[in-house]
Design a protein around this motif. Structure first.
Motif, PDB file in Angstrom:
ATOM      1  N   ASP A 195       0.836  -1.196   0.000  1.00  0.00           N
ATOM      2  CA  ASP A 195       0.000   0.000   0.000  1.00  0.00           C
ATOM      3  C   ASP A 195       0.874   1.250   0.000  1.00  0.00           C
ATOM      4  O   ASP A 195       2.090   1.174  -0.081  1.00  0.00           O
ATOM      5  CB  ASP A 195      -0.925  -0.018   1.213  1.00  0.00           C
ATOM      6  N   ARG A 245      -8.150  -4.513   4.189  1.00  0.00           N
ATOM      7  CA  ARG A 245      -7.459  -5.412   3.252  1.00  0.00           C
ATOM      8  C   ARG A 245      -6.015  -4.957   3.051  1.00  0.00           C
ATOM      9  O   ARG A 245      -5.099  -5.789   2.968  1.00  0.00           O
ATOM     10  CB  ARG A 245      -8.193  -5.459   1.911  1.00  0.00           C
ATOM     11  N   GLN A 272     -13.458  -1.732   4.685  1.00  0.00           N
ATOM     12  CA  GLN A 272     -12.958  -3.057   4.314  1.00  0.00           C
ATOM     13  C   GLN A 272     -11.720  -2.934   3.417  1.00  0.00           C
ATOM     14  O   GLN A 272     -10.790  -3.753   3.507  1.00  0.00           O
ATOM     15  CB  GLN A 272     -14.048  -3.848   3.587  1.00  0.00           C
ATOM     16  N   ALA A 273     -11.712  -1.905   2.568  1.00  0.00           N
ATOM     17  CA  ALA A 273     -10.555  -1.683   1.705  1.00  0.00           C
ATOM     18  C   ALA A 273      -9.311  -1.370   2.531  1.00  0.00           C
ATOM     19  O   ALA A 273      -8.224  -1.905   2.281  1.00  0.00           O
ATOM     20  CB  ALA A 273     -10.846  -0.550   0.724  1.00  0.00           C
ATOM     21  N   VAL A 319      -5.590   0.774  -7.707  1.00  0.00           N
ATOM     22  CA  VAL A 319      -6.567   0.166  -6.802  1.00  0.00           C
ATOM     23  C   VAL A 319      -6.035   0.210  -5.375  1.00  0.00           C
ATOM     24  O   VAL A 319      -6.751   0.579  -4.436  1.00  0.00           O
ATOM     25  CB  VAL A 319      -6.889  -1.278  -7.227  1.00  0.00           C
ATOM     26  N   HIS A 320      -4.764  -0.133  -5.190  1.00  0.00           N
ATOM     27  CA  HIS A 320      -4.178  -0.088  -3.856  1.00  0.00           C
ATOM     28  C   HIS A 320      -4.095   1.347  -3.339  1.00  0.00           C
ATOM     29  O   HIS A 320      -4.197   1.584  -2.136  1.00  0.00           O
ATOM     30  CB  HIS A 320      -2.799  -0.745  -3.871  1.00  0.00           C
ATOM     31  N   GLY A 349     -15.281   1.080   2.066  1.00  0.00           N
ATOM     32  CA  GLY A 349     -14.024   1.807   2.244  1.00  0.00           C
ATOM     33  C   GLY A 349     -13.248   1.294   3.440  1.00  0.00           C
ATOM     34  O   GLY A 349     -12.014   1.147   3.389  1.00  0.00           O
ATOM     35  N   PRO A 375     -14.007   2.948  -1.743  1.00  0.00           N
ATOM     36  CA  PRO A 375     -14.472   1.775  -2.486  1.00  0.00           C
ATOM     37  C   PRO A 375     -14.245   1.982  -3.970  1.00  0.00           C
ATOM     38  O   PRO A 375     -14.151   3.118  -4.447  1.00  0.00           O
ATOM     39  CB  PRO A 375     -15.971   1.733  -2.156  1.00  0.00           C
ATOM     40  N   THR A 434     -14.819  -4.765  -0.810  1.00  0.00           N
ATOM     41  CA  THR A 434     -13.981  -3.587  -1.005  1.00  0.00           C
ATOM     42  C   THR A 434     -14.448  -2.745  -2.193  1.00  0.00           C
ATOM     43  O   THR A 434     -13.865  -1.701  -2.470  1.00  0.00           O
ATOM     44  CB  THR A 434     -12.521  -3.988  -1.237  1.00  0.00           C
ATOM     45  N   GLY A 435     -15.475  -3.207  -2.863  1.00  0.00           N
ATOM     46  CA  GLY A 435     -16.010  -2.486  -4.014  1.00  0.00           C
ATOM     47  C   GLY A 435     -16.946  -3.388  -4.780  1.00  0.00           C
ATOM     48  O   GLY A 435     -17.403  -4.417  -4.263  1.00  0.00           O
ATOM     49  N   TYR A 466      -7.493   2.091  -1.977  1.00  0.00           N
ATOM     50  CA  TYR A 466      -7.661   1.423  -0.684  1.00  0.00           C
ATOM     51  C   TYR A 466      -6.925   2.166   0.427  1.00  0.00           C
ATOM     52  O   TYR A 466      -7.403   2.239   1.570  1.00  0.00           O
ATOM     53  CB  TYR A 466      -7.124  -0.014  -0.761  1.00  0.00           C
ATOM     54  N   VAL A 470      -9.940  -6.745  -6.068  1.00  0.00           N
ATOM     55  CA  VAL A 470     -11.242  -6.218  -5.643  1.00  0.00           C
ATOM     56  C   VAL A 470     -12.125  -7.377  -5.193  1.00  0.00           C
ATOM     57  O   VAL A 470     -12.420  -8.289  -5.975  1.00  0.00           O
ATOM     58  CB  VAL A 470     -11.928  -5.442  -6.787  1.00  0.00           C
TER      59      VAL A 470
END
Length: 433
Positions: free
Chosen positions: A233, A406, A402-403, A344-345, A400, A353, A371-372, A348, A366
């Motif tokens: 991330d 993750r 949950q993202a 995507v990361h 969001g 999302p 996460t989306g 997150y 995803v």
């Protein structure tokens, strides 16, 4: 074209000393890890800005925090500098900022490409000379973008037989963002042949997910050492934890990343036109550098027809990224194919999302409904998914959160290094036997 020569004698970063735990995690005493002594690692990323450089820099920081000695070689004016003990960033190469749009006539662009090719050759020469002098345990390279890269990597492999060589195959088949064809991946016979030989010359090939691994092994069967390390991330360099939740933002949509053919911006704009038909107040922002395979004028015309589209062509400085994500509730990715998307990361990291087309390896990143939302690559399906998130702020906040979770659980840089280092040690051991 003449290029300036510099001495090839930057010192390797010293082994870290113990330090208090901070936002970027605890430093580790050299040799304290249970998996063996610290490694001496050289990371090579020729271009000093953009997603590939950020990936390599953050990888290097995570390696240094676990006690390894890391030297990151790059071009002039890198956008990130290290304050992490054990990681040193050195501007060794006469490369260029890939996110500066120089424009110019056809002839001028051709001459620039020749000049850049000469600079790239000189950069590989310097990398080879340094590795021969330093003899680190291993050297890790980013994506082999051009046939020239593959050819010069093969030359380096012959001249540095005692160094374990690693390639991070972000896209096992490099994407063609300069060509005029509809093909997403570079498919020339010379490109494939040289890339096949380069992968086979590696002591280890790292990929970022199971999908890219399947692509690599299908296109280049018989590779002996491949490992999945994952994608970390951006929390180490971007203050994602200070971003308000999605519900605090207006119901706006963000596309973040390079404008290129495989990102399928026409599909995105067609979907947004359907969203605006029932939600005329919603806005869309397209932010990122424009690649040569995209016609920005055509995008501008279509955006003007739809309305409420804010165009931000060009590289987004890192200091502007948090505010950009904070102003939008959902991030959109209408790709036609994908291996692993750093964007995507990035979403997150800021607790946003995503709505993404279910193509390529997108489902690796995803988690649909968590996460989306994953959707068919169809304007109506994409529009319905966008409206579903935009009309339900509570669901946007839940996805969001949950993202972010993750990112912490499965996409942290410590998790990446935990997977990479055992594979490094196997590669180093194989090189020495």
């Amino acid at each position: 074209m003449a290029v300036e020569s510099v001495p090839l004698t930057p010192p390797l970063a010293p082994a870290p000393t113990p330090a208090p735990t901070g936002a970027r995690g605890p430093a580790v005493t050299a040799g304290a890890g249970p998996d063996g002594p610290p490694l001496t690692i050289v990371l090579v990323e020729f271009l000093p800005t953009g997603g590939m450089f950020q990936f390599t820099f953050l990888f290097g920081e995570a390696l240094a925090r676990q006690g390894h000695r890391v030297l990151l070689l790059t071009g002039p004016g890198p956008e990130l500098r290290s304050a992490t003990p054990g990681l040193e960033v050195v501007s060794l190469f006469p490369t260029w900022d890939p996110n500066v749009d120089l424009g110019g006539s056809f002839l001028r662009r051709k001459l620039r490409r020749v000049g850049r090719a000469l600079r790239l050759v000189e950069s590989w020469r310097r990398a080879t000379g340094l590795l021969r002098r330093l003899q680190p345990d291993l050297a890790q390279f980013g994506e082999l973008r051009y046939p020239l890269d593959s050819a010069l990597f093969l030359r380096l492999a012959k001249r540095c037989p005692g160094v374990a060589l690693v390639d991070v195959a972000h896209n096992p088949l490099p994407y063609d963002v300069n060509g005029g064809s509809d093909s997403v991946e570079k498919g020339g016979r010379l490109t494939r042949r040289l890339l096949d030989r380069a992968y086979r010359a590696c002591d280890l090939v790292l990929v970022l997910g199971d999908g890219p691994r399947a692509t690599l092994e299908s296109a280049f069967p018989g590779l002996t050492r491949v490992a999945v390390c994952g994608h970390g991330d951006y929390s180490a360099v971007l203050a994602g934890d200070q971003t308000p939740p999605p519900s605090a933002a207006p119901p706006n949509i963000l596309f973040f990343g390079s404008w290129t053919t495989y990102k399928n911006l026409p599909l995105l704009l067609d979907a947004f036109a359907l969203v605006r038909a029932t939600r005329p107040e919603i806005r869309l922002t397209l932010a990122g550098p424009v690649m040569p395979d995209v016609d920005p004028a055509a995008i501008g015309r279509r955006a003007a027809e739809i309305g409420n589209v804010d165009l931000r062509p060009g590289y987004v400085p890192m200091e502007d990224v948090p505010g950009l994500f904070a102003a939008h509730r959902v991030v959109i990715f209408t790709y036609s194919t994908v291996n692993i998307s750093g964007s995507v990361h990035m979403a997150y990291t800021f607790g946003r999302p995503v709505v993404a087309t279910d193509v390529g390896s997108m489902s690796d990143a995803v988690i649909d409904g968590e996460t989306g939302l994953l959707t068919a690559p169809d304007p109506a399906a994409v529009a319905a998914a966008l409206i579903r998130v935009l009309d339900d702020p509570a669901a946007a906040d839940r996805m969001g959160a949950q993202a972010v979770q993750r990112v912490h659980d499965a996409a942290s840089w410590s998790a990446v290094v935990d997977k990479a280092v055992p594979a490094y040690r196997d590669a180093v051991q194989a090189t020495r036997t």
